[in-house]
Every structure is written in C-alpha cells, then in structure tokens.
Design a protein around this motif. Structure first.
Motif, PDB file in Angstrom:
ATOM      1  N   PRO A   1      -4.933 -15.150  -0.519  1.00 29.77           N
ATOM      2  CA  PRO A   1      -4.857 -15.117   0.947  1.00 29.77           C
ATOM      3  C   PRO A   1      -6.096 -15.728   1.592  1.00 29.77           C
ATOM      4  O   PRO A   1      -7.179 -15.737   0.998  1.00 29.77           O
ATOM      5  CB  PRO A   1      -4.735 -13.623   1.260  1.00 29.77           C
ATOM      6  N   ALA A   2      -5.928 -16.201   2.810  1.00 22.15           N
ATOM      7  CA  ALA A   2      -7.043 -16.832   3.514  1.00 22.15           C
ATOM      8  C   ALA A   2      -8.061 -15.819   3.996  1.00 22.15           C
ATOM      9  O   ALA A   2      -9.227 -16.155   4.223  1.00 22.15           O
ATOM     10  CB  ALA A   2      -6.518 -17.643   4.696  1.00 22.15           C
ATOM     11  N   SER A   3      -7.635 -14.570   4.152  1.00 23.56           N
ATOM     12  CA  SER A   3      -8.543 -13.528   4.614  1.00 23.56           C
ATOM     13  C   SER A   3      -8.178 -12.217   3.934  1.00 23.56           C
ATOM     14  O   SER A   3      -7.145 -12.112   3.265  1.00 23.56           O
ATOM     15  CB  SER A   3      -8.468 -13.375   6.139  1.00 23.56           C
ATOM     16  N   GLY A   4      -9.019 -11.218   4.131  1.00 24.51           N
ATOM     17  CA  GLY A   4      -8.779  -9.926   3.499  1.00 24.51           C
ATOM     18  C   GLY A   4      -9.806  -9.647   2.415  1.00 24.51           C
ATOM     19  O   GLY A   4     -10.909 -10.208   2.416  1.00 24.51           O
ATOM     20  N   VAL A   5      -9.425  -8.774   1.475  1.00 26.56           N
ATOM     21  CA  VAL A   5     -10.345  -8.337   0.431  1.00 26.56           C
ATOM     22  C   VAL A   5      -9.684  -8.480  -0.932  1.00 26.56           C
ATOM     23  O   VAL A   5      -8.541  -8.058  -1.122  1.00 26.56           O
ATOM     24  CB  VAL A   5     -10.770  -6.864   0.636  1.00 26.56           C
ATOM     25  N   VAL A   6     -10.412  -9.068  -1.867  1.00 23.32           N
ATOM     26  CA  VAL A   6      -9.958  -9.137  -3.254  1.00 23.32           C
ATOM     27  C   VAL A   6     -10.933  -8.330  -4.111  1.00 23.32           C
ATOM     28  O   VAL A   6     -12.149  -8.486  -3.990  1.00 23.32           O
ATOM     29  CB  VAL A   6      -9.858 -10.596  -3.758  1.00 23.32           C
ATOM     30  N   ALA A   7     -10.389  -7.418  -4.918  1.00 22.09           N
ATOM     31  CA  ALA A   7     -11.211  -6.582  -5.784  1.00 22.09           C
ATOM     32  C   ALA A   7     -11.002  -7.009  -7.227  1.00 22.09           C
ATOM     33  O   ALA A   7      -9.867  -7.069  -7.707  1.00 22.09           O
ATOM     34  CB  ALA A   7     -10.842  -5.109  -5.612  1.00 22.09           C
ATOM     35  N   ASP A   8     -12.088  -7.306  -7.908  1.00 19.80           N
ATOM     36  CA  ASP A   8     -12.038  -7.704  -9.321  1.00 19.80           C
ATOM     37  C   ASP A   8     -12.390  -6.480 -10.155  1.00 19.80           C
ATOM     38  O   ASP A   8     -13.554  -6.072 -10.243  1.00 19.80           O
ATOM     39  CB  ASP A   8     -13.011  -8.847  -9.571  1.00 19.80           C
TER      40      ASP A   8
ATOM     41  N   PRO B   1     -11.981   0.879  -6.213  1.00 18.24           N
ATOM     42  CA  PRO B   1     -12.271   0.841  -4.780  1.00 18.24           C
ATOM     43  C   PRO B   1     -10.998   0.669  -3.953  1.00 18.24           C
ATOM     44  O   PRO B   1     -10.153  -0.170  -4.261  1.00 18.24           O
ATOM     45  CB  PRO B   1     -13.200  -0.369  -4.640  1.00 18.24           C
ATOM     46  N   ALA B   2     -10.860   1.457  -2.907  1.00 19.99           N
ATOM     47  CA  ALA B   2      -9.637   1.448  -2.098  1.00 19.99           C
ATOM     48  C   ALA B   2      -9.671   0.359  -1.032  1.00 19.99           C
ATOM     49  O   ALA B   2     -10.743  -0.101  -0.625  1.00 19.99           O
ATOM     50  CB  ALA B   2      -9.449   2.811  -1.434  1.00 19.99           C
ATOM     51  N   GLY B   3      -8.486  -0.043  -0.608  1.00 18.86           N
ATOM     52  CA  GLY B   3      -8.355  -0.876   0.578  1.00 18.86           C
ATOM     53  C   GLY B   3      -8.326  -2.372   0.361  1.00 18.86           C
ATOM     54  O   GLY B   3      -8.386  -3.129   1.336  1.00 18.86           O
ATOM     55  N   ALA B   4      -8.215  -2.846  -0.855  1.00 13.42           N
ATOM     56  CA  ALA B   4      -8.155  -4.294  -1.087  1.00 13.42           C
ATOM     57  C   ALA B   4      -6.723  -4.794  -0.932  1.00 13.42           C
ATOM     58  O   ALA B   4      -5.759  -4.064  -1.133  1.00 13.42           O
ATOM     59  CB  ALA B   4      -8.691  -4.644  -2.460  1.00 13.42           C
ATOM     60  N   ASP B   5      -6.614  -6.065  -0.596  1.00 14.83           N
ATOM     61  CA  ASP B   5      -5.309  -6.716  -0.480  1.00 14.83           C
ATOM     62  C   ASP B   5      -4.821  -7.229  -1.824  1.00 14.83           C
ATOM     63  O   ASP B   5      -3.621  -7.284  -2.083  1.00 14.83           O
ATOM     64  CB  ASP B   5      -5.410  -7.881   0.515  1.00 14.83           C
ATOM     65  N   VAL B   6      -5.771  -7.627  -2.672  1.00 12.08           N
ATOM     66  CA  VAL B   6      -5.449  -8.149  -3.995  1.00 12.08           C
ATOM     67  C   VAL B   6      -6.367  -7.490  -5.011  1.00 12.08           C
ATOM     68  O   VAL B   6      -7.598  -7.449  -4.826  1.00 12.08           O
ATOM     69  CB  VAL B   6      -5.625  -9.682  -4.065  1.00 12.08           C
TER      70      VAL B   6
ATOM     71  N   MET C   1      -4.370  -0.020  -3.326  1.00  6.90           N
ATOM     72  CA  MET C   1      -4.131  -1.243  -2.553  1.00  6.90           C
ATOM     73  C   MET C   1      -3.483  -0.931  -1.207  1.00  6.90           C
ATOM     74  O   MET C   1      -2.807   0.085  -1.027  1.00  6.90           O
ATOM     75  CB  MET C   1      -3.276  -2.232  -3.351  1.00  6.90           C
ATOM     76  N   VAL C   2      -3.694  -1.818  -0.246  1.00  7.78           N
ATOM     77  CA  VAL C   2      -3.092  -1.667   1.076  1.00  7.78           C
ATOM     78  C   VAL C   2      -1.597  -1.930   0.987  1.00  7.78           C
ATOM     79  O   VAL C   2      -1.125  -2.566   0.031  1.00  7.78           O
ATOM     80  CB  VAL C   2      -3.742  -2.645   2.077  1.00  7.78           C
ATOM     81  N   PRO C   3      -0.797  -1.452   1.953  1.00  9.11           N
ATOM     82  CA  PRO C   3       0.635  -1.769   1.946  1.00  9.11           C
ATOM     83  C   PRO C   3       0.863  -3.275   1.897  1.00  9.11           C
ATOM     84  O   PRO C   3       0.207  -4.038   2.618  1.00  9.11           O
ATOM     85  CB  PRO C   3       1.119  -1.167   3.277  1.00  9.11           C
ATOM     86  N   GLY C   4       1.755  -3.688   1.033  1.00 12.79           N
ATOM     87  CA  GLY C   4       2.009  -5.117   0.866  1.00 12.79           C
ATOM     88  C   GLY C   4       1.009  -5.813  -0.027  1.00 12.79           C
ATOM     89  O   GLY C   4       1.040  -7.049  -0.161  1.00 12.79           O
ATOM     90  N   GLY C   5       0.125  -5.038  -0.667  1.00 11.93           N
ATOM     91  CA  GLY C   5      -0.878  -5.633  -1.542  1.00 11.93           C
ATOM     92  C   GLY C   5      -0.286  -6.127  -2.848  1.00 11.93           C
ATOM     93  O   GLY C   5       0.891  -5.917  -3.147  1.00 11.93           O
TER      94      GLY C   5
ATOM     95  N   VAL D   1      -0.061 -12.778 -14.023  1.00 13.68           N
ATOM     96  CA  VAL D   1       1.127 -11.947 -13.885  1.00 13.68           C
ATOM     97  C   VAL D   1       1.007 -11.203 -12.556  1.00 13.68           C
ATOM     98  O   VAL D   1       0.164 -10.324 -12.408  1.00 13.68           O
ATOM     99  CB  VAL D   1       1.259 -10.944 -15.054  1.00 13.68           C
ATOM    100  N   GLU D   2       1.824 -11.591 -11.600  1.00 13.80           N
ATOM    101  CA  GLU D   2       1.740 -11.022 -10.256  1.00 13.80           C
ATOM    102  C   GLU D   2       2.657  -9.812 -10.152  1.00 13.80           C
ATOM    103  O   GLU D   2       3.808  -9.843 -10.561  1.00 13.80           O
ATOM    104  CB  GLU D   2       2.158 -12.066  -9.221  1.00 13.80           C
ATOM    105  N   ALA D   3       2.116  -8.729  -9.568  1.00  9.55           N
ATOM    106  CA  ALA D   3       2.892  -7.506  -9.388  1.00  9.55           C
ATOM    107  C   ALA D   3       2.806  -7.044  -7.940  1.00  9.55           C
ATOM    108  O   ALA D   3       1.742  -7.164  -7.299  1.00  9.55           O
ATOM    109  CB  ALA D   3       2.392  -6.406 -10.316  1.00  9.55           C
ATOM    110  N   VAL D   4       3.901  -6.504  -7.444  1.00 13.13           N
ATOM    111  CA  VAL D   4       3.982  -6.027  -6.072  1.00 13.13           C
ATOM    112  C   VAL D   4       4.634  -4.657  -6.050  1.00 13.13           C
ATOM    113  O   VAL D   4       5.111  -4.147  -7.088  1.00 13.13           O
ATOM    114  CB  VAL D   4       4.788  -7.012  -5.179  1.00 13.13           C
TER     115      VAL D   4
END
Length: 344
Positions: free
Chosen positions: A178-185, A241-246, A272-276, A339-342
């Motif tokens: 995504p162009a914005s938001g938070v990614v947690a590794d 950590p909570a609240g990441a998009d990815v 993850m956030v809703p829709g993460g 491997v993408e999961a939703v």
C-alpha cells in the motif's frame, strides 16, 4: 562436475555408479568453501592473482594444503588456477569477498557452521527418530543454543541477513504494498527487507519486531527512511505489535512446526486492522522432480529445527487453522514466494 546421466544407461550400470560416487563426494565442496570463506581467501585475491605461497603466508595456513583446497574449488568455478600456478578470483568468487555489494560470505559461513553441518550428517538418525537431531548432538534445541552462544547467534543472524540481501529488492518489487499505512516485519531480523519496502513506498511506516538482541543490530538507520520506523523487541509466540495494515513473516515459518506457525499467524490475525493482510514470504516447494533450493534446505531444517519447507497446500492449511484465507501466491523471481492471506 559430477557425471551427467542422459539417455539409456549401459547394461552394467557403470555410468550410474560413477555418478552416485561423485554425488557421495559432494560434501567435500562445502567443506572447502567454508575454509576459503573463513580464511578470507577471496579478500586476499581482490587485488589480483597470487601464488599459493603468498596466499598461505597471508592467511597463516599450510601452503600444500591450501593448494589442494583451491584446486577443488577451481573445479566449481570459485577460483581459477592460471598457467603460471597462481590463483585468481572468478566472477563467482568475487561474491565471496566480504566487501562485495551482495556478499555470499556470511551466508556460506552460516550454512556450513557446525550447528547445521553436524545435524545434516545425521539424516538416517533423523529418519529413525523422526525430526530434529540437534538436541542429540548439542544437548538443547537449536534456538536455545543460539540464544546462549553470542558467536553462533552473530553467525546465524548475519548469515540470514546475507541470505536475504540477494532477494530483498526483487521480493519487495514483486508485491503491490500500500502507498500508506503501517507494515510490520515479524521476526524481521536486522530489517533488511523492511528497509527495502520503506524505500519503495515513501508513504509507509514500518515496525521491526524480533528478539531484543536481534533488533539491536538493525540496519534501519538510513537517512532516507528516518522517522518512519520503530523497532519493537518481543516474542512473536506471545503477541505482535497491533495496528498494522500488513504483517510480513519472511523466512520464519519454515523454522517451526505447524502448531507454532499457527500461533504466530493467529497473533498476526488478531493484531491486524480490519481488511489487513498477512504476507508469508517463504519458499513454496514445487511439485515434480526438478531441482529447487527449498528441497535441499528442507533437509537441513529436518535435522536441525522443528520446521520444514512447505507446499502451497500446506500453507493454505496453516492459514485456515489460524483463521485466515490464502488469497494468492505471488512469484518473486527468487527462491521465495509471497503467500498472501486475508480475512475469510
């Protein structure tokens, strides 16, 4: 190189026998490669060809023995023996230099470290016992051993970073972050992959999570990502950590058994956030008989740790057990896939 098997074998099977004998000698080459990497032979040859006597003197080793090691590695294209008896680096050997842009040296030292080498020689015991033989050899689990031995830990974590460095750019480019938001590794080591993602997406912020002694060695201090990341020491079996998009889990799940993997994935699912999205970045073992690095690495994993490399169907099963749905598998042009999961 080993004898190639092609067409019909002779009735007496001699060609096949020669081939299998050459295959059984295969362990000699990584032993020689480790010696050359540990001694820094490629660094010594960076300025040009040298005689074996010059190399041995600078490395502080036995001249005749070094000649034999270099001769073996020359058959694999790492070094080249010149007509005058000197040895030179090949284009492949350049990657063994410690100052190479993407150096293979730390990865070679990790893969041939005694903590992986010794268990790999005990495949039969692993098959009879079922699972890792590490505790039989070292008296504790692999990760307990790493945690209690700083030198081994440094070898492992710098080796994994080097293992990933040659693929990070391609993997990051293969996925539409995504162009914005938070990614947690999660279990992100020194942060090499997260750094590449942040550089490609200036609107993203990043979170690097791993054990405290690991994140302490992070590589996120680059000026171009300043102020866009934070390092969070922690245990991904407890929480992430909570609240990441990815949530990215790169080269982690293959170290662990199914139950442990599901725990990690569930923690990401809850955080993850809703829709993460959760991105598992690991080798996906292909069907059939074609060579693939994952099939060799899987043998190391079988003997040293509780984990294994997995097929697409096995990843789908893990994700479903964690309350996630595998949406797609994205090839990256490297050994690993995404491997993408939703949410279901």
């Amino acid at each position: 190189m080993p004898t190639e098997i092609s067409g019909e074998l002779p009735a007496d099977g001699r060609e096949a026998t020669r081939y299998l004998i050459d295959e059984a000698l295969g362990y000699v080459y990584p032993g020689a490669l480790r010696a050359a990497a540990s001694l820094g032979v490629a660094d010594l040859l960076a300025g040009g060809p040298l005689t074996v006597a010059e190399l041995a003197g600078r490395a502080g080793v036995h001249e005749a023995g070094l000649r034999r090691v270099l001769r073996v590695l020359a058959t694999r294209g790492v070094f080249e023996e010149l007509a005058d008896g000197r040895f030179a680096l090949t284009p492949v050997g350049q990657a063994l230099r410690s100052d190479a842009p993407v150096s293979a040296r730390p990865a070679v030292l990790m893969l041939t470290d005694t903590t992986l080498w010794r268990p790999a020689g005990e495949v039969e015991l692993s098959l009879r016992r079922g699972g890792s033989v590490f505790e039989d050899l070292f008296g504790m689990s692999f990760f307990d051993y790493v945690a209690g031995n700083p030198q081994t830990a440094a070898t492992f974590h710098t080796g994994m970073a080097a293992f990933s460095d040659q693929e990070n750019e391609l993997v990051a480019a293969a996925y539409d972050f995504p162009a914005s938001g938070v990614v947690a590794d999660v279990g992100g080591g020194h942060g090499g992959f997260l750094l590449e993602v942040l550089r490609r997406r200036p609107g993203l912020d990043g979170v690097l999570m791993d054990e405290e002694h690991v994140v302490a060695g992070h590589r996120l201090g680059a000026e171009d990502v300043k102020g866009r990341w934070r390092a969070v020491p922690g245990d991904f079996f407890r929480e992430v950590p909570a609240g990441a998009d990815v949530y990215v889990i790169k080269r982690v799940l293959h170290d662990w058994d199914d139950e442990s993997c599901v725990t990690i994935l569930r923690n990401c699912r809850r955080a993850m956030v809703p829709g993460g999205r959760v991105l598992v970045i690991d080798a996906v073992v292909p069907p059939g008989n074609e060579p693939h690095q994952a099939k060799a690495v899987d043998m190391i994993l079988m003997t040293a740790v509780p984990g294994r490399e997995r097929t697409e169907a096995e990843f789908a099963g893990l994700l479903a057990a964690a309350g996630l749905r595998m949406s797609r598998v994205v090839p990256t042009g490297t050994v690993v896939s995404i491997v993408e999961a939703v949410e279901p």
